[in-house]
Write a protein that holds these residues in place. Structure first.
Motif: not given
Length: 124
Positions: A22-26, A78-89
């Protein structure tokens, strides 16, 4: 009980990877990125802020500061960032732990500042 602890540790590890991504997400605000950078650097640093050989305090950062920092950082993303980041995590978790050289330098810097402050106080 041991199974529960292992499950919580694995969840905490996955959440740390989530912050790393998430740190790298704009879409993440700059002020949240500052907190994320500190939490990620501390979590993945090969050097502990408080060495484990110091009784009680040595495990303070591992048992309280790290989970608290991860929890707070997750609340600010933001929740949408967490969702995408968790999939990549999940994928990153399988590859292995990243190492934060910046985190190591941050910890060494804090220790040096403390040592200089202590020497200055001692000799003043």
């Amino acid at each position: 009980m041991l199974t529960t602890l292992k499950r919580h540790a694995h969840t905490l590890k996955r959440e740390a990877y989530t912050l790393y991504i998430a740190l790298r997400d704009p879409r993440v605000p700059w002020y949240t990125k500052v907190l994320l950078a500190l939490v990620v650097a501390h979590t993945f640093s090969p050097i502990d802020l408080i060495p484990d050989f110091i009784p009680v305090l040595g495990y303070l950062d591992d048992l309280i500061l790290t989970p608290l920092g991860i929890w707070l950082a997750l609340k600010l993303i933001p929740p949408e960032v967490i969702h995408a980041a968790r999939q990549q995590a999940t994928t990153l978790d399988e590859q292995g732990k990243p190492v934060s050289r910046i985190g190591a330098m941050m910890v060494i810097g804090i220790w040096l500042i403390g040592l200089i402050g202590l020497l200055w106080w001692w000799f003043s």
